[in-house]
Every structure is written in C-alpha cells, then in structure tokens.
Design a protein around this motif. Sequence first.
Motif: not given
Length: 380
Positions: A306-327
Amino acid sequence: MEQQDKVETILAQAGHYLDKTTGAVVPPIQPSTTFARDESGELYDSSRIYARDQSVNAEMAEALLCTLEKGAACKLFASGMAAATALVQTLRPGDRIVAPKVMYWSLRGWLITFCEDWGIQLDFYDAGDMENLAQVIQAAPVQLVWAETPANPTWEVVDIARAAELAHQAGAQLVVDSTVATPLLTQPISLGADYVFHSATKYINGHSDVVAGALICAREDERWQKAALIRAQHGGILGPFESWLLLRGMRTMHVRVQRACENAMAFARHFEGYPGVKAVMYPGLESHPQYRVAAAQMKGGFSGMLSVRFEGGRENTARIMGRLRHFVRATSLGGVESLVEHRALIEGETSPVPDDLLRFSLGIENIDDLIADLEQAIDA
Ligand code: PLP
C-alpha cells in the motif's frame, strides 16, 4: 501432483516431493552443467543436454507455479526483468505494444528505450481506466497489451477479464504482471490472460535472498516458444541454487501472503483518516477507485502493498520516513520484513509518483509494532 489438492497442501509439500531412493522430503541441488551420453551416443535423459537450456531445480519450482497459475507451461528466469524483457523481445519491428502509465519503473524505462531502438510502437494507457485502455488499443493494430495489477506504487487495479476481452478483440495478447497479487490472490489465466509474469524476487521467494523471474503461458504458442528460446539463447535461466531457494521459499508462500494481507488491511484501515495523512492507497479499502474490481478479482486478500500520502509535502514525508524504526528503508517488496520507500525520490525528476507518497511493503511482523512505528513517526 494431484490437481484436486488444495494450494496450501501442494505448496507446503513442494508438490508432494519425495525422493524415491532415499526418502528425503527436501530435493537435492543438481548443479551439473552438462549431461552425459551412453556408449551408443544416446542421452541418459533425453530431456537434458546442457544447463543453459534445462535445469532440474528450476523445473521443480516451474511445475509448482504452473499448477498455481493454471497455466500450460512455466519458465523461470534469472530475474523478473529477464523474464519480462524476453517476452517483449518476441515483438518484431513495426509491432505495437500498449502499457500502463504507472508500472514497475525500470521496466517502463527499458520499454521506452527498447521500443525506440527496435522500431516498435509503444503507447500508454491509464491503468485503472478500461475505457482509456479500449481507446488506446483501438487506435492502431496492436500485438501485445501489458497490464500490471495492482500497479506499483499507486495500486490501480486492472480489470483483467475486460483487458483480455479488449486485447483479443483487437487480435492482441494480454500479459499480466501479477507480482503484487501473487499466484495465490489472482490467477490471470483463468480470467483470460495469455501470459502471467512475476518478479519471483518478491512474494514467491519471500525472504529477500533470491532475484528471479517467472513467465507462465495459457498456451505454448509461437510467442511462448520464442520467449523460451530467448531464455536459452540469451542465458537467462535461473541457476540451480537460486531455484532451490525459490522452491524452499514457496513452501511457506500461503502463510506469508495471508499474514502480509492481514497486516496491510489493518494498517490501511488504521491510517485512513489519521491526522496528517492525506490518503491511503490500498485496493482493499472501499475508498479505492477500483475496489469493486479488486474485490471480485482478488481472492483471499488485497496484497501486502500500500501507499500513504502525507500532509506537508515532500519534506515532511521524507522526515516521517526518516523517523521509522521497524520499517526498513529499502527498495523491493514481498519479503517477511516490512520495507518503506519514497518512490518519487528513487525514480527521479520524471517520476509520475507524487512526492508526498511513501510505499509500504507489509511483512509478517506484529501489526501493533508496525502501526505504532508509523504513528510515532507522524506524531513526532
Ligand atoms: N515487476 C514489479 C511489479 C516489480 O516490483 C519488479 C521489481 O521490483 C519487477 C517487475 C522486476 O523484477 P526483478 O527485480 O526481479 O528483476
């Protein structure tokens, strides 16, 4: 292998494998590159001459895949790309192929270059829009229609029966990239497809340790014979050790795929409407544009992707990805471990994928851990 046996039984027992001489329940690896002749020049086994053409270990996995897909024959290749390109290389200069706008990125890139170099016309259609497919097909004579369903990474679902009907009316053949649906959730040949393609690197192997591809045909027709010859002549066959590993992975495919589907469904439901989430793209959600087609065509689950689209554009999306610990931040999909990827970043400037989208491959971990992981990454 008994046709009436259930898929789970066939898979778990690797097609009821039993070595008649030793009683072994696990097949051996046969690495021989060549096969001997007796005193009179006759081959000991008339179906074996040289390992670039035939492989004992590949044939075991091929037989199993052929049964699952209800096909006439199966060939394993050294990668998904080797299998896909072998089929497309059966086209002649002046032929036309139509393909979806959003599809596996590297194959799309290769198609564009190959078709240009070899004088083959390539036209694109909207994967989820069968009217658009009809228009594109009817625009000119066409030999091959490529479909990918669900389509990576936006998960449009192609109505395979309708696509087959449209292709056949135009005198073309339909090939379905069923990598994400797996041979368990959808059987494209039963729905009218002429060929099924898998990157067996993904769910079929399931352990992120084999690169492999598979082609299955509805009939051993001229195109099939040509693709098989390309495998032999271009040296595209899967090696014995990889084939053996693939077969080992396949023995648990039904358990892995079922768990990945359950995890993906729970994950999708949890994050649909979650604060900070713009959209969840998953064929199992009723909000998905082709939900009805997916529900009719996919049996037992809607895949682990699946895919998830986030509020806050590319920068926020990249930040969210950077914080993931299990994925794990890595390319590919379909393994037991969950992966995440920012596809637009990987595909570059010409990517049609929105840059606020993360693609998730749900593995078989505990779903609470996976949900908590994305929650903390969004909420931080
Ligand atoms: N098709 C799909 C949907 C894929 O995801 C991939 C690989 O990511 C391929 C084809 C290509 O397969 P491979 O990497 O085994 O060559």
